[in-house]
Design a protein around this motif. Structure first.
Motif, short mmCIF file in Angstrom:
data_model
loop_
_atom_site.label_atom_id
_atom_site.label_comp_id
_atom_site.label_asym_id
_atom_site.label_seq_id
_atom_site.Cartn_x
_atom_site.Cartn_y
_atom_site.Cartn_z
N ASN A 155 -46.58 -0.72 85.96
CA ASN A 155 -47.54 -1.23 84.97
C ASN A 155 -46.85 -1.80 83.73
O ASN A 155 -47.39 -2.67 83.05
CB ASN A 155 -48.50 -0.13 84.51
N GLU A 156 -45.67 -1.27 83.42
CA GLU A 156 -45.00 -1.63 82.16
C GLU A 156 -43.99 -2.76 82.30
O GLU A 156 -43.80 -3.54 81.37
CB GLU A 156 -44.26 -0.40 81.59
N ASP A 176 -41.90 -5.87 84.48
CA ASP A 176 -41.76 -6.85 85.56
C ASP A 176 -40.33 -6.70 86.09
O ASP A 176 -39.39 -7.23 85.51
CB ASP A 176 -42.01 -8.26 85.01
N ARG A 197 -44.68 -6.12 80.69
CA ARG A 197 -46.03 -6.59 81.05
C ARG A 197 -47.03 -6.32 79.93
O ARG A 197 -47.90 -7.14 79.67
CB ARG A 197 -46.54 -5.85 82.29
N ARG A 200 -47.41 -8.96 77.30
CA ARG A 200 -48.13 -10.15 77.74
C ARG A 200 -49.63 -9.96 77.60
O ARG A 200 -50.34 -10.83 77.13
CB ARG A 200 -47.87 -10.42 79.21
N GLU A 201 -50.10 -8.78 78.05
CA GLU A 201 -51.54 -8.56 78.01
C GLU A 201 -52.06 -8.56 76.59
O GLU A 201 -53.10 -9.11 76.29
CB GLU A 201 -51.89 -7.24 78.71
N SER A 248 -51.62 -12.36 75.39
CA SER A 248 -51.97 -13.54 76.20
C SER A 248 -53.02 -14.43 75.53
O SER A 248 -52.95 -15.64 75.60
CB SER A 248 -52.47 -13.10 77.57
#
Length: 258
Positions: A64-65, A67, A181, A184-185, A188
């Motif tokens: 989840n954290e 990439d 990740r 990014r969320e 975004s």
């Protein structure tokens, strides 16, 4: 057990040559244990990084954290620390990381929030002396008018407290967003431009080399709490290297436990 004060202890400084991310994780484990067992005096350790890393919290999900493909592409090692909290993006020379290994008596009777504020007060003073108006933002951030400066994490075990902090000196925001990740969320909808603002590096706020910021931090700790120059014991390093090769390198520790 009576509550103790900083000056009741003979604080030692450890600041060695750059070490691998895995060894740093293991050293935190070993040194916390040694202080808790009374074999080491309370210690401030300034980290130097030999290579880039993403450090995830004890309870975070790797997938989840991070990439993992992006991390591999950038040559970034992913490690997991013994404390909770969020993911940290590390590049040598771009961060200032330190650990405090203290007896639990130092924070006896304090809430988690009070303990975080207590352990970070000297850093806020050092930053103030460098012209940065910084403050503690519960539960585990140090922030300023320019944005977040640092994130802290803590763990209590075996009579000792480990409190460690990663401060942003300079950040490659684009690379950080590529690898983390969660960033990014959060960003975004705002575009990558705001990423650089969310974690505002110390370099832009002080105009000083990283070494000068560390020097001021150490001098402030020394003045407020007392601090002698110390070193890692050979047996501590041997223990940490062994743990680094076993526990802290193992897929079971780093990866997601089913």
């Amino acid at each position: 057990m009576m509550r103790t004060d900083w000056r009741d202890h003979d604080w030692q400084l450890i600041h060695t040559a750059p070490q691998s991310p895995t060894l740093h994780m293991a050293l935190d484990d070993v040194l916390t244990h040694e202080v808790g067992a009374g074999r080491r005096a309370p210690t401030l350790r300034i980290w130097e990084w030999a290579s880039p890393a993403v450090v995830i919290g004890r309870f975070q999900s790797l997938r989840n954290e991070v990439d993992s493909e992006a991390a591999r592409r950038h040559g970034i090692e992913v490690v997991r620390r013994v404390s909770g909290g969020g993911a940290m993006f590390i590049e040598p020379g771009n961060t200032i990381t330190y650990s405090i290994y203290a007896p639990q008596s130092l924070v006896k009777g304090l809430s988690f929030q009070e303990a975080y504020a207590f352990f970070d007060a000297w850093v806020l003073q050092a930053l103030g002396e460098l012209g940065i108006k910084a403050w503690y933002q519960p539960l585990n951030d140090i922030t300023s008018e320019g944005g977040k400066i640092a994130g802290a994490a803590q763990v209590h075990r075996g009579g000792a407290v480990l409190h460690h902090v990663t401060m942003a000196y300079d950040i490659d925001a684009a690379k950080m967003l590529d690898v983390l990740r969660i960033g990014r969320e959060k960003l975004s909808d705002k575009g990558t431009v705001s990423a650089a603002k969310r974690v505002d590096p110390l370099r832009s706020q002080t105009g000083l080399p990283r070494e000068a910021v560390i020097e001021r931090m150490v001098a402030t700790f020394r003045r407020l709490h007392g601090l002698s120059d110390g070193s890692l014991r050979a047996d501590e390093l041997v223990q940490a290297e062994a743990l680094g090769h076993t526990k802290f390198s193992s897929p079971a520790w780093i990866g997601d436990v089913a």
